[in-house]
Design a protein around this motif. Structure first.
Motif, mmCIF file in Angstrom:
data_model
loop_
_atom_site.group_PDB
_atom_site.id
_atom_site.type_symbol
_atom_site.label_atom_id
_atom_site.label_comp_id
_atom_site.label_asym_id
_atom_site.label_seq_id
_atom_site.Cartn_x
_atom_site.Cartn_y
_atom_site.Cartn_z
ATOM 1 N N PRO A 123 0.914 -1.304 -0.036
ATOM 2 C CA PRO A 123 -0.199 0.171 0.067
ATOM 3 C C PRO A 123 0.886 1.411 0.063
ATOM 4 C CG PRO A 123 -0.823 -1.519 1.794
ATOM 5 C CD PRO A 123 0.563 -2.131 1.095
ATOM 6 N N SER A 124 1.981 1.226 0.652
ATOM 7 C CA SER A 124 2.734 2.532 0.627
ATOM 8 C C SER A 124 3.651 2.471 -0.680
ATOM 9 C CB SER A 124 3.878 2.269 1.879
ATOM 10 O OG SER A 124 4.609 1.127 1.898
ATOM 11 N N MET A 125 3.542 1.746 -1.546
ATOM 12 C CA MET A 125 4.655 2.018 -2.826
ATOM 13 C C MET A 125 3.946 1.882 -3.857
ATOM 14 S SD MET A 125 7.665 -1.018 -1.703
ATOM 15 C CE MET A 125 8.742 -0.656 -3.241
ATOM 16 N N ILE A 126 2.630 1.232 -4.095
ATOM 17 C CA ILE A 126 1.727 1.172 -5.350
ATOM 18 C C ILE A 126 1.378 2.686 -5.749
ATOM 19 C CG2 ILE A 126 -0.345 1.135 -4.202
ATOM 20 C CD1 ILE A 126 -1.419 -0.696 -6.370
ATOM 21 N N ILE A 127 1.384 3.791 -4.870
ATOM 22 C CA ILE A 127 1.111 5.210 -5.378
ATOM 23 C C ILE A 127 2.133 5.784 -6.039
ATOM 24 C CG2 ILE A 127 2.103 5.899 -3.081
ATOM 25 C CD1 ILE A 127 -0.952 7.476 -5.363
ATOM 26 N N TRP A 128 3.416 5.005 -5.513
ATOM 27 C CA TRP A 128 4.623 5.640 -6.529
ATOM 28 C C TRP A 128 4.643 4.821 -7.765
ATOM 29 C CZ3 TRP A 128 6.804 9.619 -4.490
ATOM 30 C CH2 TRP A 128 6.830 10.116 -3.330
ATOM 31 N N VAL A 129 4.157 3.817 -8.086
ATOM 32 C CA VAL A 129 4.019 3.272 -9.339
ATOM 33 C C VAL A 129 3.275 4.152 -10.307
ATOM 34 C CG1 VAL A 129 3.129 1.253 -10.831
ATOM 35 C CG2 VAL A 129 4.249 0.972 -8.475
ATOM 36 N N ILE A 130 1.927 4.685 -9.843
ATOM 37 C CA ILE A 130 1.132 5.470 -10.276
ATOM 38 C C ILE A 130 1.837 7.014 -10.775
ATOM 39 C CG2 ILE A 130 -1.296 6.494 -10.584
ATOM 40 C CD1 ILE A 130 -2.103 4.284 -8.814
ATOM 41 N N SER A 214 -5.471 2.261 -1.173
ATOM 42 C CA SER A 214 -4.001 2.926 -1.453
ATOM 43 C C SER A 214 -4.303 3.594 -2.889
ATOM 44 C CB SER A 214 -2.916 2.129 -1.395
ATOM 45 O OG SER A 214 -2.852 1.151 -2.094
ATOM 46 N N THR A 215 -4.862 3.052 -3.811
ATOM 47 C CA THR A 215 -5.382 3.572 -5.505
ATOM 48 C C THR A 215 -6.877 4.149 -5.378
ATOM 49 O OG1 THR A 215 -5.749 1.483 -5.949
ATOM 50 C CG2 THR A 215 -3.632 2.135 -6.176
ATOM 51 N N ALA A 219 -11.222 9.915 -9.001
ATOM 52 C CA ALA A 219 -12.391 9.128 -10.185
ATOM 53 C C ALA A 219 -12.597 7.990 -9.856
ATOM 54 C CB ALA A 219 -11.613 9.574 -11.278
ATOM 55 N N VAL A 220 -11.670 7.105 -9.261
ATOM 56 C CA VAL A 220 -12.091 5.828 -9.094
ATOM 57 C C VAL A 220 -13.158 5.581 -8.358
ATOM 58 C CG1 VAL A 220 -11.098 3.876 -8.187
ATOM 59 C CG2 VAL A 220 -9.771 4.982 -9.658
#
Length: 266
Positions: A123-130, A214-215, A219-220
């Motif tokens: 959850p703390s890293m997926i935001i950085w992927v986006i 976390s994502t 809009a989602v």
């Protein structure tokens, strides 16, 4: 648009008849729906981080590619290509595959001693992927920056060189002020675009807003309420609040631009 404004004051499940509820949807938004407030906070943080980093990357590459050298058009086209691909479903799927546990990025980092963990499931890293995906699409602002750089009179740089100004001083005192209208335009457009981010968050987050919300971008959440939970009246209220928020942000940017944007006649 007018009909959606009306729906925002109703309880409407798409299949039935809209039932007037007044301000109940808006009261629920701001005082009872913690997931909505989370989506708003998450999206604002994403905008604050991704937009400046994207503009910095676009300006940095534009400074390198602005001079008209042989073959320069090829490099400009290659850097612009991600903007043409956009935030499509296909690109988002590839991006998700790159950062999952068996993906290229964790395996590459593993060769340097880092743990090969999945960015997608953290959850703390997926935001950085986006965020990285958003920054990667810096081609459009880059092209605008290059056009702006070509409009700066060379006489200013020649005068600065005669005065003994270095590259950093020249950039701060000549390039940035002259580019400030272009920076302002790219900033406004970048904020509006980033605030409406949907496809990368929806695909990389596996369509659920996860892991652990976390994502769950603005809009989602709007999509989930309107087209999954069939709460179209509530979703209409969410969309109109988005419009108001973007209007407020744009107004703030335009008001503060008077202090740092310099036009040709300033």
């Amino acid at each position: 648009m007018l009909y959606s404004l009306y729906l925002s004051f109703t309880n409407f499940d798409v299949l039935g008849t809209p039932e007037w509820v007044g301000l109940a949807n808006y009261e629920r938004l701001f005082f009872a729906d913690q997931r909505y407030l989370h989506s708003l906070t998450l999206t604002l943080g994403y905008v604050v981080v991704s937009v400046p980093v994207q503009l910095a990357a676009a300006l940095g590459v534009a400074l390198i590619l602005a001079p008209n050298r042989r073959g320069q058009g090829i490099y400009r086209a290659l850097f612009y290509l991600p903007s043409l691909l956009g935030a499509s479903v296909g690109v988002s799927i590839v991006w998700r595959a790159l950062f999952q546990r068996s993906g290229t990025v964790p395996e590459l980092l593993g060769t340097f001693g880092f743990s090969e963990q999945s960015w997608i499931d953290n959850p703390s890293m997926i935001i950085w992927v986006i965020i990285l995906l958003e920054v990667w699409k810096f081609g459009a602002p880059m092209v605008i920056f290059i056009a702006g750089l070509h409009q700066i009179p060379q006489e200013q740089y020649e005068a600065a060189a005669l005065d003994g100004a270095g590259k950093f001083r020249t950039f701060i005192n000549i390039t940035l002020p002259a580019l400030s209208p272009v920076v302002f335009f790219n900033l406004v457009m970048g904020v509006i675009t980033a605030f409406q981010t949907f496809t990368p968050a929806q695909v990389v987050g596996d369509g659920t807003g996860g892991p652990s919300d976390s994502t769950m971008f603005y809009a989602v959440y709007l999509y989930q309420k309107g087209f999954q939970d069939m709460q179209m009246g509530y979703a209409s209220a969410i969309s109109w609040v988005m419009l108001v928020i973007l209007g407020i942000i744009a107004a703030i940017l335009f008001a503060t631009s008077k202090k740092w944007v310099q036009y040709g006649n300033d």
